[in-house]
Design an enzyme around this catalytic site. Structure first.
Site, short mmCIF file in Angstrom:
data_model
loop_
_atom_site.label_atom_id
_atom_site.label_comp_id
_atom_site.label_asym_id
_atom_site.label_seq_id
_atom_site.Cartn_x
_atom_site.Cartn_y
_atom_site.Cartn_z
N HIS A 48 38.93 43.93 116.25
CA HIS A 48 37.67 43.71 115.52
C HIS A 48 36.46 43.93 116.44
O HIS A 48 35.41 44.35 115.98
CB HIS A 48 37.61 42.30 114.94
CG HIS A 48 38.33 42.14 113.64
ND1 HIS A 48 38.06 42.92 112.54
CD2 HIS A 48 39.29 41.26 113.25
CE1 HIS A 48 38.84 42.55 111.53
NE2 HIS A 48 39.59 41.54 111.94
N ASP B 24 44.42 41.22 116.89
CA ASP B 24 43.47 41.46 115.80
C ASP B 24 42.03 41.25 116.23
O ASP B 24 41.13 42.03 115.92
CB ASP B 24 43.82 40.54 114.63
CG ASP B 24 42.84 40.60 113.49
OD1 ASP B 24 42.88 41.58 112.72
OD2 ASP B 24 42.04 39.66 113.35
N ASP C 156 49.33 40.42 114.70
CA ASP C 156 48.19 40.48 113.77
C ASP C 156 47.36 41.73 114.04
O ASP C 156 46.81 41.90 115.13
CB ASP C 156 47.33 39.23 113.93
CG ASP C 156 46.43 38.99 112.72
OD1 ASP C 156 45.86 39.96 112.21
OD2 ASP C 156 46.31 37.83 112.29
N GLU D 206 53.23 34.44 116.26
CA GLU D 206 52.14 35.38 116.01
C GLU D 206 51.39 35.75 117.29
O GLU D 206 50.96 34.87 118.04
CB GLU D 206 51.12 34.80 115.02
CG GLU D 206 49.99 35.79 114.71
CD GLU D 206 48.75 35.16 114.11
OE1 GLU D 206 47.98 35.90 113.46
OE2 GLU D 206 48.53 33.95 114.28
N ASP E 257 50.67 42.44 109.92
CA ASP E 257 50.17 42.11 108.59
C ASP E 257 49.27 43.21 108.02
O ASP E 257 49.15 43.35 106.81
CB ASP E 257 49.42 40.77 108.60
CG ASP E 257 48.44 40.64 109.75
OD1 ASP E 257 48.37 41.55 110.61
OD2 ASP E 257 47.74 39.61 109.82
N PHE F 114 46.01 24.27 122.63
CA PHE F 114 45.56 24.75 123.92
C PHE F 114 44.10 25.18 123.81
O PHE F 114 43.78 26.18 123.16
CB PHE F 114 46.46 25.90 124.39
CG PHE F 114 47.92 25.52 124.39
CD1 PHE F 114 48.43 24.70 125.39
CD2 PHE F 114 48.76 25.96 123.39
CE1 PHE F 114 49.78 24.33 125.39
CE2 PHE F 114 50.11 25.61 123.38
CZ PHE F 114 50.61 24.78 124.39
N SER G 135 44.46 38.98 106.47
CA SER G 135 45.72 38.43 106.98
C SER G 135 46.41 37.47 106.02
O SER G 135 47.64 37.39 106.00
CB SER G 135 45.47 37.72 108.31
OG SER G 135 45.07 38.62 109.30
#
Length: 472
Positions: free
Chosen positions: A319, A315, A38, A310, A356, A264, A82
């Site tokens: 950010h 990602d 991602d 993934e 993505d 988790f 995404s």
């Protein structure tokens, strides 16, 4: 004359062989593993390679024989989020930002996020579904649903929430990715709001954050489902084994027919699994360990399997303009790819790795070979720190936008940008959070049915090639 006849026969034989290979390409993949990093744009890939293996080293994904460049724009935006980009990979349909596995006539109406007031139960109606029942587009089948229809085993693994946009795309349909309570209930076979296309359910579900799967509880976490349902218990009643940490995951069965729900919560404050740099290896499984366990379970199905893996936290670190965690999570993602490459038979298994969307991290300056990628930019001749126009050093990795733009830059001379995992790189434009980038991303493929992955292609074309390899 004899030579000409002989050459003609050889040519015809070569043509027949080519046709046979082309015909075999359709449906040659019994199994497909789709890896999604991602936000893993080209700069993140390059920087992660240098971070772990040096400039001349190779990631596991670098060893895969087929490569392509993928266009990522969504139906309504140059820069995708995404949901529609993963939707293009899994459905072959361009959709609008925030829309989950719905057609191009669907708009992302409404938005629901859990309340931050832990003493108040979220409104049930808005929490469960913020989309109209009719009049806002239609769902489109996903590759995972099509695999189930062919009696293949299926799995979804992520370091993000299982209800986050990327994993949600594989098994659910909703007009807004933020309706995560609704997304979760779609995974429970036979329950209210279930996705009937999942049949008896996705065989392996593993990721972070149980809040969308268990009842709201102020005394424990102040988070949870407002409708009172315990989806974990409902899945257990359907034969799922519930795992919550590395020990219980390792102890879970791998026999044919095994079903796993793994949630988790070690990093529950973040609502995801831990970043790799923060993960307790004795407690929380790595993405590679979850991938290995999933393959052990799914490979027992004689009809084959589809597995989506993934690396979701790449990602999130980007950010936050936190390059250290982004690169470490990319390496953890690459380690999972290596595990898969080592475990499967590539004669009947297709492995595809891509992202993505991009981010706005930039690799700048002319540092000397061997300079730490998280360090400050150097002069390639003198190996001394380079200075910006204000006379202060700058890091090799910076971001085009994000929260770290100051009126007067800090002097980074004595600042640890390498070993301080919390260091946030500087940004050009000040925004509250760094944004995705609209650039093309890389794709790597290897194994059965991988020949078609080449050139510059639209993200919807990836779905076409995956489906073709599966023979659907």
């Amino acid at each position: 004359m004899h030579t000409m006849k002989h050459s003609f026969k050889l040519s015809m034989a070569a043509l027949a062989m080519t046709c046979a290979v082309s015909a075999f390409a359709d449906g040659e993949a019994k199994n497909v593993i789709f890896f999604l990093g991602d936000g893993m744009g080209p700069v993140t890939v390059t920087a992660s390679r240098i971070y772990k293996y040096g400039e001349s080293g190779k990631l596991a994904m670098d060893t895969m024989g087929r490569t392509a460049r993928v266009k990522t724009y969504s139906l309504d935006a140059q820069t995708t989020d995404s949901a529609p980009s993963m939707g293009a990979y899994m459905t072959g349909v361009k959709s609008r930002n925030e829309v989950v596995s719905m057609d191009g006539n669907t708009f992302a109406q409404g938005s629901f996020r859990p309340t931050t007031d832990t003493s108040v139960t979220p409104n049930v109606s808005s929490a469960i579904n913020n989309c109209p029942a009719t009049g806002n587009g239609a769902s489109v089948p996903t590759l995972l649903e099509q695999a189930i229809a062919k009696n293949k085993a299926t799995g979804v693994v992520s370091t993000a929430r299982l209800t986050h946009a990327t994993p949600a795309i594989t098994y659910s349909h909703i007009c807004n990715r933020n309706a995560e309570y609704d997304i979760a209930r779609q995974a429970v076979p036979g329950g209210v709001g279930a996705n009937p296309a999942l049949g008896t359910g996705v065989d392996v579900l593993m990721g972070g954050d149980s809040r969308y799967w268990v009842p709201f509880n102020t005394s424990i976490s102040g988070k949870g489902r407002p409708d009172g349902r315990n989806l974990v218990a409902e899945l257990q009643a359907k034969g799922y084994t519930h795992v919550t940490d590395l020990t219980t995951m390792n102890a879970a069965p791998t026999a044919a027919g095994t079903k796993i729900i793994g949630l988790f919560d070690q990093a529950i404050a973040e609502g995801q699994m831990s970043y790799e740099l923060d993960r307790n290896p004795a407690l929380e499984p790595s993405l590679a360990q979850m991938t290995a366990k999933s393959i052990d379970i799914l490979s027992k199905n004689a009809n084959g399997y589809f597995l989506m893996v993934e690396g979701g936290r790449i990602d999130h670190a980007l950010h936050g303009t936190n390059a250290a965690r982004a690169l470490a999570d990319t390496i953890a993602f690459d380690d999972a790819i290596k595990v898969a490459l080592d475990k499967v038979d590539l004669k009947n298994t297709l492995i595809v790795v891509t992202a993505d969307h991009d981010h706005v991290m930039a690799f700048n300056g002319y540092s000397h070979l061997g300079n730490n990628i998280l360090g400050k930019t150097t002069n390639y001749r003198t190996k001394q720190l380079e200075m910006a126009a204000d006379g202060k050093p700058f890091t090799t990795l910076v971001f085009g936008n994000g929260p770290n733009r100051k009126a007067v830059r800090d002097d980074l001379t004595s600042v640890d940008t390498i070993y301080n995992k919390n260091y946030q790189q500087e940004t050009g434009v000040r925004l509250s959070s760094e944004t995705h980038g609209g650039g093309d991303v890389m794709l790597f493929a290897k194994g059965a049915g991988s020949a078609g992955f080449k050139g510059t292609i639209d993200n919807t074309k990836v779905y076409t090639l995956l489906k073709k390899a599966f023979g659907f």
